[in-house]
Design a protein around this motif. Structure first.
Motif, short mmCIF file in Angstrom:
data_model
loop_
_atom_site.label_atom_id
_atom_site.label_comp_id
_atom_site.label_asym_id
_atom_site.label_seq_id
_atom_site.Cartn_x
_atom_site.Cartn_y
_atom_site.Cartn_z
N GLY A 381 -1.99 -54.58 -29.50
CA GLY A 381 -2.82 -53.73 -28.96
C GLY A 381 -3.90 -54.53 -27.85
O GLY A 381 -4.96 -53.95 -27.66
N ALA A 382 -3.46 -55.55 -27.20
CA ALA A 382 -4.16 -56.11 -26.19
C ALA A 382 -4.28 -55.73 -24.88
O ALA A 382 -5.31 -56.09 -24.06
CB ALA A 382 -3.56 -57.74 -26.11
N LEU A 383 -3.59 -54.64 -24.47
CA LEU A 383 -3.42 -54.12 -23.10
C LEU A 383 -4.18 -52.71 -22.97
O LEU A 383 -4.00 -51.93 -24.06
CB LEU A 383 -2.14 -54.21 -22.55
N SER A 384 -4.69 -52.41 -21.69
CA SER A 384 -5.67 -51.02 -21.73
C SER A 384 -4.41 -49.95 -21.51
O SER A 384 -3.46 -49.89 -20.67
CB SER A 384 -6.28 -51.35 -20.42
N LEU A 385 -4.64 -48.84 -22.07
CA LEU A 385 -4.01 -47.66 -22.07
C LEU A 385 -4.78 -46.42 -21.18
O LEU A 385 -4.21 -45.58 -20.86
CB LEU A 385 -3.62 -46.99 -23.59
N ASP A 386 -6.03 -47.06 -20.58
CA ASP A 386 -6.76 -46.16 -19.69
C ASP A 386 -6.00 -45.95 -18.48
O ASP A 386 -5.26 -46.75 -17.94
CB ASP A 386 -8.05 -46.94 -19.37
N THR A 387 -5.84 -44.71 -17.93
CA THR A 387 -5.22 -44.42 -16.80
C THR A 387 -5.60 -45.09 -15.43
O THR A 387 -4.81 -45.62 -14.96
CB THR A 387 -5.20 -42.73 -16.52
N ASP A 388 -7.00 -45.15 -15.61
CA ASP A 388 -7.30 -45.68 -14.32
C ASP A 388 -8.09 -47.31 -14.37
O ASP A 388 -8.74 -47.45 -15.45
CB ASP A 388 -8.73 -45.05 -13.62
N PRO A 389 -7.85 -47.79 -13.50
CA PRO A 389 -8.44 -49.52 -13.81
C PRO A 389 -9.71 -49.38 -13.49
O PRO A 389 -10.59 -48.42 -12.91
CB PRO A 389 -7.67 -50.38 -12.61
N VAL A 390 -10.72 -50.55 -13.81
CA VAL A 390 -12.03 -50.71 -13.71
C VAL A 390 -12.55 -52.15 -13.30
O VAL A 390 -11.82 -52.93 -13.22
CB VAL A 390 -12.58 -50.13 -15.14
N TYR A 391 -13.65 -52.19 -12.75
CA TYR A 391 -14.16 -53.51 -12.29
C TYR A 391 -14.75 -54.41 -13.67
O TYR A 391 -14.30 -55.43 -13.59
CB TYR A 391 -15.31 -53.46 -11.30
N ASP A 392 -15.30 -53.62 -14.62
CA ASP A 392 -16.16 -54.46 -15.36
C ASP A 392 -15.16 -54.44 -16.81
O ASP A 392 -14.55 -53.19 -17.30
CB ASP A 392 -17.49 -53.61 -15.76
N VAL A 393 -15.03 -55.55 -17.29
CA VAL A 393 -14.36 -55.67 -18.54
C VAL A 393 -15.09 -54.76 -19.62
O VAL A 393 -16.27 -54.88 -19.66
CB VAL A 393 -14.26 -57.19 -18.81
N ASP A 394 -14.34 -54.35 -20.64
CA ASP A 394 -15.06 -53.75 -21.76
C ASP A 394 -15.90 -54.67 -22.65
O ASP A 394 -15.28 -56.05 -22.69
CB ASP A 394 -13.82 -53.11 -22.92
#
Length: 492
Positions: A381-394
């Motif tokens: 589960g290391a990769l993002s499932l969010d649809t949109d990319p973001v600038y800031d890291v969670d």
């Protein structure tokens, strides 16, 4: 010889896919070539890339980059949850106290790597759980799997330090033009680029690209390297050299030469078993140093210098800005020729005049918005499932991890969970060897329109091209160096 014209219309192509209902949206975007003469005359043929790859403006890749926000990094910046720098493989570090890393340690297994003289964490329970979903009869990696992985891990690239040389300047053993009583090589920047591409391929590079050092791209080189030394760019000193505290790079060194290796994909497709990890690591452990030393020696033999700053730069970023690949959901690069099967992105800074190569658009970054196969497949589960990319890291993924803000809009990876199993490299739809011609038609459509991306991603899930049963590897007819010939042949 008379040209053979064989036209595949948009309608015929879409009808072959059973998608005639989508013709209206796609027809304006999908190109038609009547014969090879038209393909050769297309602009992309100058770079011998697949016909559907488009060039973009310099410093304008498909991933959004805020150059004003970007700063040069300090590679010795300490992670608040571990004793090492932020660039350590934290999921395997038993001293890391981040909650995600602690959870990974709980699910993993402590091992004593005598060769490395330290204790670390390995993750066969996580891998075995994922593998049992594909094969209920799977138990765990066999002794021969473990032996192969160990052979890869203990293998070492040739290090110039073995003969009292440095990575920075290399072996410096190639005969120079001056020593031969000859003038330095004098070619045009275009000729030099073509020459380096040929030599790079000979020595094992997947391709060669060039990034010009501008005020923006200089930010991709660390300010402080892993050695703790300051990397000084644009120095007025006449020659490159190292001191106790600095690495000095004169101002005439204006170009980054980028050259990645290809993963041993016959192994990475066995992920997340230890064979997958072996396929990911073997190119670096056994071939990266040889490739780098050979490129440095070739430049020296022409009267130029290639400076190696090891890992003190953002390799995936130079690959993206120079057109080798696009940024992907897997938090790494993805190439139209090799997908995510590129590894060990290496670089030399040179004073040889070279033509910079432009960023590309092959529809890959846009495809990642819809696809999500790599993130769905990730065992930890290391990769993002969010649809949109973001600038800031969670902040829960990389709290305080970097001394500078992220300047690119991306799907960031949770480094506290990733254990480099290589499964994302194998399952990426772009990583297929494209044995059937339909794959290239699909790639061309993805490049020109995103309306069918969801359909193509679901088709990939159904066909399941990426992963194989690990035990089956021992019965395969393995190509030389374990790399599919479909990858090593020309793919443009």
């Amino acid at each position: 010889m008379q040209n053979f014209h064989s036209t595949v219309s948009r309608r015929e192509f879409m009808k072959g896919l059973g998608l005639t209902a989508s013709l209206g949206a796609v027809s304006a975007a999908t190109p038609v070539f009547h014969d090879l003469d038209e393909v050769i005359a297309s602009p992309s043929s100058n770079w011998k890339r697949p016909w559907f790859v488009k060039e973009r403006d310099f410093e304008n890749p498909t991933v959004d980059v805020d150059w004003s926000r970007m700063q040069r990094r300090n590679k010795t910046f300490k992670d608040p949850y571990s004793n090492g720098s932020v660039y350590d493989f934290l999921s395997s570090n038993p001293t890391c106290t981040h909650p995600d890393s602690v959870e990974m340690q709980r699910r993993g297994k402590v091992v004593n790597n005598n060769g490395y003289k330290h204790v670390s964490i390995e993750f066969p329970p996580i891998s075995d759980e994922a593998l049992k979903k594909r094969d209920p009869n799977w138990t765990t990696d066999s002794l021969k799997n473990l032996a192969l992985r160990s052979a890869v891990e203990k293998g070492r690239m040739f290090n110039p330090a073995y003969v009292n040389k440095t990575w920075f300047l290399g072996l410096q053993e190639a005969v120079t033009p001056t020593e031969l009583g000859l003038p330095n090589w004098s070619g045009t920047p275009e000729e030099n680029l073509k020459m380096l591409h040929q030599v790079g391929r000979l020595f094992g590079a997947a391709m060669v690209s060039v990034t010009e050092l501008t005020e923006n791209t200089k930010k991709l080189i660390c300010r402080i390297g892993a050695s703790g030394k300051e990397i000084v760019l644009d120095s007025q000193d006449p020659e490159p050299h190292e001191t106790a505290t600095q690495i000095i790079i004169p101002s005439r060194f204006k170009y980054l030469i980028n050259f990645p290796l290809i993963c041993q994909d016959t192994l990475t497709r066995m992920a997340p078993s230890v064979l997958g990890l072996a396929g990911h690591h073997n190119s670096g452990a056994h071939h990266q140093g040889d490739l780098r030393n050979a490129m440095q020696a070739f430049l020296r033999g022409l009267g130029y210098t290639g400076l190696n700053i090891d890992t003190d730069y953002i390799s995936s970023a130079t690959a993206v800005t120079s057109g080798i690949a696009e940024h992907s959901r897997g938090a790494t690069i993805c190439s139209p020729e090799y997908g995510m099967q590129l590894v060990c992105m290496d670089m030399l800074i040179t004073d040889m005049p070279l033509t910079p190569t432009k960023p590309i658009d092959a529809g890959i970054n846009k495809f990642c918005y819809t696809c999500k196969i790599c993130a769905e497949s990730c065992p930890s589960g290391a990769l993002s499932l969010d649809t949109d990319p973001v600038y800031d890291v969670d902040p829960e993924w990389r709290p305080g991890a970097l001394d500078v803000p992220y300047a690119h809009k991306a799907w960031h990876m949770n480094n506290y969970r990733c254990y480099f199993c290589a499964q994302c490299h194998a399952v990426c739809p772009f990583s297929t060897t494209r044995d059937a011609s339909i794959h290239n038609f699909v790639m061309g459509t993805v490049t020109t329109t995103s309306i069918l991306n969801g359909f193509f991603a679901n088709m990939e899930r159904t066909m399941g091209y990426g992963l194989k049963n690990p035990d089956s590897w021992w019965d395969h007819d393995i190509p030389l160096f374990g790399i599919s010939t479909k990858f090593t042949e020309k793919r443009g």
